[in-house]
Design a protein around this motif. Structure first.
Motif, mmCIF file in Angstrom:
data_model
loop_
_atom_site.group_PDB
_atom_site.id
_atom_site.type_symbol
_atom_site.label_atom_id
_atom_site.label_comp_id
_atom_site.label_asym_id
_atom_site.label_seq_id
_atom_site.Cartn_x
_atom_site.Cartn_y
_atom_site.Cartn_z
ATOM 1 N N ARG A 100 0.834 -1.202 0.000
ATOM 2 C CA ARG A 100 0.000 0.000 0.000
ATOM 3 C C ARG A 100 0.870 1.254 0.000
ATOM 4 O O ARG A 100 1.803 1.353 0.799
ATOM 5 C CB ARG A 100 -0.848 0.066 1.273
ATOM 6 N N GLY A 101 0.561 2.176 -0.887
ATOM 7 C CA GLY A 101 1.243 3.474 -0.865
ATOM 8 C C GLY A 101 2.717 3.431 -1.227
ATOM 9 O O GLY A 101 3.422 4.425 -1.074
ATOM 10 N N GLU A 102 3.201 2.277 -1.714
ATOM 11 C CA GLU A 102 4.648 2.158 -1.906
ATOM 12 C C GLU A 102 5.184 3.060 -3.034
ATOM 13 O O GLU A 102 6.309 3.542 -2.961
ATOM 14 C CB GLU A 102 5.024 0.689 -2.165
ATOM 15 N N LEU A 140 6.446 6.707 8.871
ATOM 16 C CA LEU A 140 6.237 6.499 7.430
ATOM 17 C C LEU A 140 5.281 5.333 7.187
ATOM 18 O O LEU A 140 4.338 5.444 6.395
ATOM 19 C CB LEU A 140 7.568 6.203 6.743
ATOM 20 N N ASP A 141 5.528 4.212 7.880
ATOM 21 C CA ASP A 141 4.660 3.043 7.685
ATOM 22 C C ASP A 141 3.229 3.402 8.007
ATOM 23 O O ASP A 141 2.305 3.041 7.284
ATOM 24 C CB ASP A 141 5.103 1.883 8.585
ATOM 25 N N ASN A 142 3.051 4.137 9.088
ATOM 26 C CA ASN A 142 1.712 4.519 9.511
ATOM 27 C C ASN A 142 1.024 5.385 8.459
ATOM 28 O O ASN A 142 -0.167 5.230 8.185
ATOM 29 C CB ASN A 142 1.823 5.249 10.845
ATOM 30 N N CYS A 193 -3.953 3.165 -0.912
ATOM 31 C CA CYS A 193 -4.380 1.919 -1.522
ATOM 32 C C CYS A 193 -3.203 1.330 -2.296
ATOM 33 O O CYS A 193 -2.218 2.008 -2.557
ATOM 34 C CB CYS A 193 -5.586 2.134 -2.421
ATOM 35 N N ILE A 194 -3.342 0.056 -2.666
ATOM 36 C CA ILE A 194 -2.321 -0.584 -3.500
ATOM 37 C C ILE A 194 -2.302 0.174 -4.822
ATOM 38 O O ILE A 194 -3.321 0.569 -5.335
ATOM 39 C CB ILE A 194 -2.740 -2.050 -3.777
ATOM 40 N N GLY A 195 -1.119 0.358 -5.370
ATOM 41 C CA GLY A 195 -1.048 0.993 -6.687
ATOM 42 C C GLY A 195 -0.831 2.484 -6.612
ATOM 43 O O GLY A 195 -0.714 3.152 -7.616
#
Ligand code: GDP
Length: 444
Positions: free
Chosen positions: A110-112, A433-435, A441-443
């Motif tokens: 998510r959000g990568e 950052l993770d939070n 969403c993915i993508g």
């Protein structure tokens, strides 16, 4: 090591999975071009040119697609990026994604993509956070103002404040480090600057309530005795016929909820009449209990009475319940009376008189700033950073007024700067950052 080297190549659908005209699959990382070259019939890419061709699996055509190449660092993530535009069916997207993964890409978290954009300095943290706001915006006003964040409005405001703080800090530090050559700044100078910085921070914090309401929405409950016109008002505000309107007292037995877009998202709750009466049926009694609960949960209460009947003893009882609650007193059925008493807002749910004014009042009661006048939004994380910076500068201001040692003052000034660095992301932990990116969403 170059930060890009730490990253493997990721892929994900960028469009929602479902039937649609077009589906987009995004690949980002060092191997993006290598991967597409293995599965695409037309892989000679040039910057700013798209290629048309076929996705091929073992010489079998999978789909006719358009591929958009983005060469690092000129891409969303700052890495090499490939976007494949295919037909929008669930299985087409899945098949192509599987092929991409088989060639060595990893499914993105998510959000990568946005996280990489931030880590590769394509945007600061406030801009990265605005991407999620834009995607999840519940009203078009919120989408518009989040877009301003993405274009850097909040970032610039914070950077201006940071520059001001930095300038004061440099003067203090120079005075401390080179006492023979540089005079330490006058306390008057410090006081004036700290006051200005505080007022600038306050300015950024001003729209905080409205920003939060943009995300969470405001819950507005309509309450009052049976038959005063609550359901009619509910419908008039929403422009629909959702609630059943009759002239038999006690017809609204369920609690109805609908979302109203007043710039901010408003959940309007139509409740059963509040009436302490032995005769009410069991079903209606439950509805009445609901009303009291909705009342507790509401950010604002619209208290309705019948203008043609005037305020009854019961009405006054209910008004007492509202003493500590944000509320608007509404005299409905204004079309039936000519007199107007102060303290109530006269409307007619039947003719529509006063409804537009009521909508405006409703917004200004729940927001600290008119939603459409906001230039940027802040989220609770950013507000916390701003409050920390504010508290530190307040300390520094106090100390300056007491002519305390400037190296002590510098400690507070530094911590204000650090709090703002945390806001923009110069100083941020992996947990934070993770939070943040978990809520994407993915993508994206
Ligand atoms: P509730 O029980 O409080 O939800 O009241 P309703 O919305 O069901 O309305 C009760 C009655 O009052 C219905 O007959 C409505 O048509 C009537 N009514 C509602 N609003 C107005 C208004 O502004 N003017 C007039 N004249 N009648 C209204």
């Amino acid at each position: 090591m170059n930060i890009l080297d730490e990253f493997d190549t990721i892929a994900a659908p960028a469009t929602p999975i479902g039937a649609g005209g077009v589906g987009v699959i995004r690949i980002s990382g060092d191997k993006a071009f290598e991967i597409i070259e293995k599965i695409f019939s037309n892989p000679k890419f040039e910057p700013r040119r798209f290629n048309r061709g076929w996705i091929i699996d073992n010489e079998e055509k999978v789909d006719e697609v358009i591929v958009l190449p983005f060469f690092a660092p000129n891409s969303y993530t700052g890495e090499n990026v490939i976007e494949i535009q295919c037909h929008g069916g669930v299985n087409v997207v899945k098949n192509i994604l599987n092929l991409v993964l088989k060639q060595g890409a990893r499914m993105a978290e998510r959000g990568e993509f946005t996280k990489r954009a931030f880590l590769n300095k394509r945007m600061d943290l406030s801009q990265a956070e605005s991407v999620a706001d834009i995607i999840h915006a519940k009203t078009s006003d919120f989408a518009k103002v989040s877009m301003k964040n993405l274009s850097g409005v909040l970032k610039e405001r914070i950077n201006d404040i940071k520059n001001d703080i930095f300038e004061v800090l440099s003067k203090i530090t120079a005075g401390i480090d080179f006492p023979e050559d540089v005079k330490e700044p006058e306390y008057e100078y410090l006081i004036t600057n700290f006051e200005k910085i505080l007022s600038d921070i306050d300015d950024v914090l001003k729209g905080a309530d409205t920003s939060n309401i943009f995300r969470q929405g405001a819950s507005v409950a309509i309450i009052g005795k049976p038959n005063v016109g609550k359901s009619s008002l509910f419908n008039a505000l929403l422009n629909l016929n959702r609630a059943i309107v009759t002239d038999i007292a006690g017809t609204t037995r369920d609690v109805l909820r609908e979302t109203l877009d007043l710039g901010i998202p408003v959940t309007l709750v139509d409740t059963a009449g509040i009436r302490e009466n032995e005769d009410v049926s069991r079903v209606e009694q439950i509805g009445i209990e609901f009303s009291k609960q909705s009342l507790d949960e509401a950010d604002l209460v619209l208290f309705v009475y019948d203008a043609s009947q005037g305020l009854s003893g019961d009405d006054k009882e209910v008004l007492k319940l509202l003493e500590n609650k944000k509320h608007i007193v509404i005299a409905n059925k204004a079309d039936l009376v000519s007199e107007r008493n102060a303290g109530a807002q006269y409307i007619s749910a039947l003719t529509g008189e006063g409804i537009a004014e009521l909508k405006r009042d409703l917004t200004s009661k729940v927001c600290d700033i008119e939603p459409e006048t906001l230039d940027f939004v802040t989220n609770t994380r950013q507000q916390e950073c701003l409050k920390k910076a504010k508290a530190s500068i307040e300390q520094a201001l106090l100390a300056s007024r007491l002519y305390e040692l400037q190296d002590l003052i510098s400690i507070d000034v530094k911590s204000a700067l650090l709090a703002l660095d945390e806001l923009t992301g110069e100083l941020v932990t992996d947990d934070i950052l993770d939070n943040i990116f978990e809520h994407f969403c993915i993508g994206k």
